[in-house]
Design a protein around this motif. Structure first.
Motif, PDB file in Angstrom:
ATOM      1  N   ARG A  35      -3.436   0.685   1.274  1.00  0.00           N
ATOM      2  CA  ARG A  35      -3.734   1.036   0.519  1.00  0.00           C
ATOM      3  C   ARG A  35      -4.976   2.417   0.590  1.00  0.00           C
ATOM      4  O   ARG A  35      -4.824   2.583  -0.432  1.00  0.00           O
ATOM      5  CB  ARG A  35      -4.348  -0.245  -0.221  1.00  0.00           C
ATOM      6  CG  ARG A  35      -2.509  -1.034  -0.420  1.00  0.00           C
ATOM      7  CD  ARG A  35      -3.313  -2.216  -1.907  1.00  0.00           C
ATOM      8  NE  ARG A  35      -2.311  -3.191  -2.090  1.00  0.00           N
ATOM      9  CZ  ARG A  35      -2.502  -4.353  -2.848  1.00  0.00           C
ATOM     10  NH1 ARG A  35      -3.325  -4.104  -3.418  1.00  0.00           N
ATOM     11  NH2 ARG A  35      -1.631  -5.552  -3.009  1.00  0.00           N
TER      12      ARG A  35
ATOM     13  N   ASN B  95      -2.767   9.515  -2.520  1.00  0.00           N
ATOM     14  CA  ASN B  95      -2.395   8.169  -2.241  1.00  0.00           C
ATOM     15  C   ASN B  95      -3.460   8.629  -0.494  1.00  0.00           C
ATOM     16  O   ASN B  95      -3.442   7.096  -0.878  1.00  0.00           O
ATOM     17  CB  ASN B  95      -1.052   8.427  -1.607  1.00  0.00           C
ATOM     18  CG  ASN B  95       0.132   8.836  -2.637  1.00  0.00           C
ATOM     19  OD1 ASN B  95      -0.109   7.378  -3.420  1.00  0.00           O
ATOM     20  ND2 ASN B  95       0.721   9.977  -1.852  1.00  0.00           N
TER      21      ASN B  95
ATOM     22  N   SER C  29       1.603   7.146  -9.089  1.00  0.00           N
ATOM     23  CA  SER C  29       2.569   8.172  -7.981  1.00  0.00           C
ATOM     24  C   SER C  29       2.065   9.706  -8.468  1.00  0.00           C
ATOM     25  O   SER C  29       2.661  10.381  -7.125  1.00  0.00           O
ATOM     26  CB  SER C  29       4.710   8.055  -8.747  1.00  0.00           C
ATOM     27  OG  SER C  29       4.205   8.153  -9.678  1.00  0.00           O
TER      28      SER C  29
ATOM     29  N   ALA D  64      -4.880   8.261 -10.515  1.00  0.00           N
ATOM     30  CA  ALA D  64      -5.141   7.294  -8.644  1.00  0.00           C
ATOM     31  C   ALA D  64      -5.613   5.579  -9.677  1.00  0.00           C
ATOM     32  O   ALA D  64      -5.342   5.129  -9.167  1.00  0.00           O
ATOM     33  CB  ALA D  64      -5.960   7.659  -7.281  1.00  0.00           C
TER      34      ALA D  64
END
Length: 851
Positions: A429, A310, A306, A300
């Motif tokens: 985000r 997240n 990816s 990350a």
């Protein structure tokens, strides 16, 4: 706290370590160090005997330099300024190193002391219930009051650590470094630079201190880690990159860039922690999970995004799997390591600090004018301008969309609209908590709130809109008086009321201490804010809404600073106490929250104050009608005197032509301008609170922190109410705190330095007004405290201020000398302007909360 303790731990050490400067191998430093006490003595004696600064400096020149040219004097004065700057930093480091010894960190205001009282009074269950919803939020702002560059702050930290260990070799080495390190920035920082600077505090201070407070609290109340339901008990807010109010350099791109930096910083913290945890949890089934978490945090951060986490929930899920394996297969060995780390992730998420967006209401007015002018039927603009406020509100709420091609708008308005896109992107985000408030400065009507509410509704996706709080900021005396009426009007609007309901029936309202004081003076502003909070609480409760108060405070008492524990502990049951939210800025961040020890102490003070106001509320804290009447009279008397002073025909010209106000923009400590208005003639309403208060602090006059207090107290005494006021001081913590903070402003004043202005043809009468009120305020405050002297209840502050004022006395003399020379008319103005500017840094840094 005994003064002897402070003397041993701070004053004596300072005298010893200060002598090390004389042995540094730099040109002129021994000479400068030995000449500085001479200027200090001449200043002390000179001001006591009525000499003006120019006479003192001229005497200094005659005794030291004889007939040498003026340029040699100026060269020496600059060397003295640099020497004093380093003395101030040394003193800061010594005080910081002695923090736990000179402050009782387990005494009044600490979590430990609060828990002790809770147990003694059998209120543990009540405390646990309150802890489920209570919250303290420290909001770091970008306001330019930090006068130490980052590299100097780093030296300060290292020096503090060396002093704690009495490591003389390291102390000497760091002082050697200090001698060559510049204390000023060559260029103004950008908004992003300011954010990066504050990220240092997040990473090195708040990341350590906030969890440590929670760890101890959870253990003290014997609560299982996994059952802890309130990760928002202690949080940090963030204004750099989101505060657009008057800062033309903040853009939507910077907002996103700052949010990314915050995410990157917290992930770095997690990565380091996970590496350390993996070294301990080397057990089968556990180590693999920790390694997985470590790798995905790394991805990350640096790798293929990816493949990384997240959101924090994904990280927590892996950590919980490791935790369950640890409990089931390994007897829960070292499980506390994982429990504590999981709590950290719940506290800080992937956002680290909660960003706020802020803009002035007048900017929204102009934006809507532009939007309406670009509607298909542009005749609506003329109709809109003639509408009553409620009709305008209805019209805006009736709009389902606005022209989406933003290039048709004014460039500044395009940027304002893009700020909503940035807000949405930050949420996407970093999570919904990352940016959930839009603050409206200078809010004067319900329409000002609806303007932002409708812009958000039209421009944001449903999820982003539904997780957004629209926050009015009431600042002036009139706006504070009208605030409850404005909120009543808003609560009556179905669309707005429905939105508040979807936000858990909570409404955040911000009040501005800084601009309130600038507008109405010290007593009127503080009492108006108190009354506004009571009225806002009452109207909100009437509509089933829990109001959250967010206090816009600065460093000094004139801007809402000073003793905040007693302030929040004194509010009583008529003011909602669900949360404590407060801005902390620049200089106060480094002085009160710059080290883990001081940060933890001050956060505990706020936490315990808010809880104390709820748990131990008693009748003494609810002001009786008679007491309220006294406060009304005091505030109104002080307000009238301050209004007369503010409207004096010399007021703005004195600020412009005598004080160092105009030099604040040249200090390169902040990115934003010192005034909201355009360049040209100074307008009071455009003047920002920081340079306003800072200019008075530089002059050692501190007008915003006391003006009107003496006259108010004296007037009521003449009316035969002196005994009542003394009783109010004895019994009301709110009033005692209010006057105590004003005492601090007076303790940091030194009118002999500007006594030469008494004979000034243009400003003599104006100076006499200030001096008269200063003398009266000092006399009345001493009298109301029973003749015990200013700050008698705060001996550490009293001792610290006394030493700091003595250290910077030569700078005060030099600055006033330069001001005096410029007003007399000199050829080489630039030299004197530079002397004023350079002396500002040391004076501000010594005060620690001067602006």
């Amino acid at each position: 706290m005994k003064k002897l303790n402070y003397k041993d731990e701070v004053a004596t050490r300072y005298t010893a370590y200060n002598s090390l400067f004389l042995d540094l191998p730099y040109d002129h430093i021994y000479r400068t160090g030995t000449l500085l006490p001479i200027l200090e003595q001449l200043s002390t004696q000179g001001f006591a005997s009525g000499k003006d600064p120019a006479e003192i400096v001229d005497q200094f020149k005659r005794e030291i330099l004889g007939d040498k040219e003026e340029k040699h004097l100026h060269q020496l004065l600059f060397q003295l300024i640099q020497y004093v700057e380093r003395q101030v930093l040394l003193f800061d480091s010594i005080e910081d190193a002695a923090f736990e010894k000179i402050f009782n960190v387990e005494g009044k205001g600490s979590v430990k002391e609060l828990i002790g009282r809770v147990r003694h009074t059998n209120k543990m269950e009540e405390l646990k219930e309150k802890l489920k919803t209570f919250s303290v939020r420290i909001v770091l702002t970008a306001h330019p009051t930090q006068f130490y560059p980052g590299n100097v702050l780093a030296i300060n930290t290292d020096l503090e650590n060396a002093i704690r260990k009495d490591d003389l070799a390291s102390i000497n080495s760091l002082m050697l470094q200090l001698g060559k390190t510049p204390f000023i920035n060559k260029e103004k920082p950008s908004p992003y630079d300011e954010a990066v600077s504050l990220c240092w505090y997040l990473e090195n201070v708040f990341y350590k201190s906030i969890p440590s407070v929670l760890y101890d609290l959870i253990e003290e109340i014997d609560e299982p880690w996994e059952d802890w339901v309130n990760p928002d008990l202690l949080t940090v807010g963030f204004w750099p990159g989101g505060d657009r109010d008057g800062n033309p350099f903040v853009t939507h791109d910077i907002t996103i860039k700052v949010a990314d930096r915050l995410r990157e910083t917290i992930l770095k913290c997690y990565y380091r922690d996970l590496r350390a945890i993996r070294r301990r949890l080397t057990f089968k089934g556990v180590e693999d999970k920790i390694l997985q978490a470590e790798q995905k945090v790394y991805d990350a951060l640096y790798g293929e995004k990816s493949k990384g986490f997240n959101n924090p929930e994904e990280l927590i899920e892996v950590l919980r799997e490791a935790f369950e394996c640890l409990k089931s297969d390994h007897n829960g060995i070292f499980s506390e390591l994982l429990e504590k780390f999981i709590l950290k992730v719940r506290i800080f998420g992937f956002h680290f600090s909660i960003m706020d967006i802020r803009q002035d209401s007048r900017k929204h007015d102009a934006l809507w004018d532009d939007i309406l002018a670009n509607q298909d039927d542009n005749s609506i603009v003329a109709q809109y301008e003639k509408m009553q406020e409620q009709d305008k509100i209805n019209h805006l709420l009736g709009l389902k969309s606005v022209p989406s091609e933003i290039s048709i708008y004014d460039e500044f308005h395009q940027e304002m609209l893009k700020s909503f896109d940035a807000l949405e992107e930050v949420k996407k985000r970093n999570g919904n908590r990352a940016c959930h408030r839009y603050i409206i400065s200078n809010c004067q009507s319900a329409l000002h709130v609806v303007e932002v509410f409708q812009l958000a509704k039209i421009n944001l996706t449903p999820n982003a809109f539904n997780t957004l709080d629209v926050v009015p900021l009431f600042e002036t005396i009139d706006d504070l008086a009208n605030a409850s009426g404005i909120m009543k009007q808003l609560y009556e609007i179905p669309a707005y009321r429905e939105h508040v309901k979807s936000r858990g029936n909570k409404q955040t309202i911000m009040v501005g201490f800084s601009d309130g004081t600038k507008d109405g003076g010290y007593l009127r502003a503080n009492w108006s804010i108190f009354q506004a909070k009571e009225a806002l609480t009452e109207i909100s409760r009437e509509y089933g809404v829990k109001v959250i108060f967010f206090d816009g405070r600065g460093g000094p008492p004139a801007r809402g600073g000073g003793n905040m524990h007693d302030f929040y502990a004194s509010l009583g049951s008529k003011i909602e106490d669900e949360e404590v939210q407060v801005t902390i800025q620049g200089q106060t961040i480094s002085s009160n929250y710059g080290k883990v020890g001081s940060c933890r102490y001050n956060m505990e003070q706020l936490l315990s104050a808010g809880l104390e106001n709820h748990l131990f509320a008693d009748d003494n804290r609810v002001l009786a009608e008679k007491e309220r009447g006294l406060l009304d009279q005091l505030a109104e008397t002080a307000y009238q005197l301050y209004k007369d002073f503010k409207s004096h025909d010399k007021f703005t010209s004195y600020l412009s032509n005598v004080t160092p106000l105009k030099y604040f923009g040249d200090t390169n400590v902040g990115s934003r301008p010192t005034s909201r208005g355009k360049k040209g003639e100074l307008k009071f309403e455009d003047l920002r609170a920081i340079p306003f208060v800072g200019a008075w602090a530089q002059m050692k006059q501190n007008i915003p922190g006391f003006y009107g207090v003496g006259t108010a107290l004296s007037t009521l005494k003449k009316q035969g109410k002196g005994k009542d006021v003394k009783q109010l001081y004895a019994e009301s913590l709110f009033f005692r705190t209010l006057l105590g903070n004003s005492m601090q402003s007076i303790a940091k004043s030194f009118y002999p330095a500007t006594a030469y202005l008494e004979k000034d043809k243009e400003y003599g009468q104006f100076w006499q007004l200030m001096k008269k009120e200063f003398d009266l305020s000092k006399e009345e405050l001493d009298g109301i405290s029973g003749g015990k002297g200013l700050l008698h209840e705060a001996p550490v502050s009293q001792a610290s201020i006394a030493i700091r004022e003595k250290i910077v006395l030569p700078l005060i003399t030099i600055q006033q000398y330069a001001i005096q020379k410029l007003r007399q008319g000199v050829k080489n103005e630039d030299i004197y302007k530079k002397l004023i500017l350079r002396s500002m840094f040391g004076i501000v840094n010594a005060a620690r909360n001067a602006a």
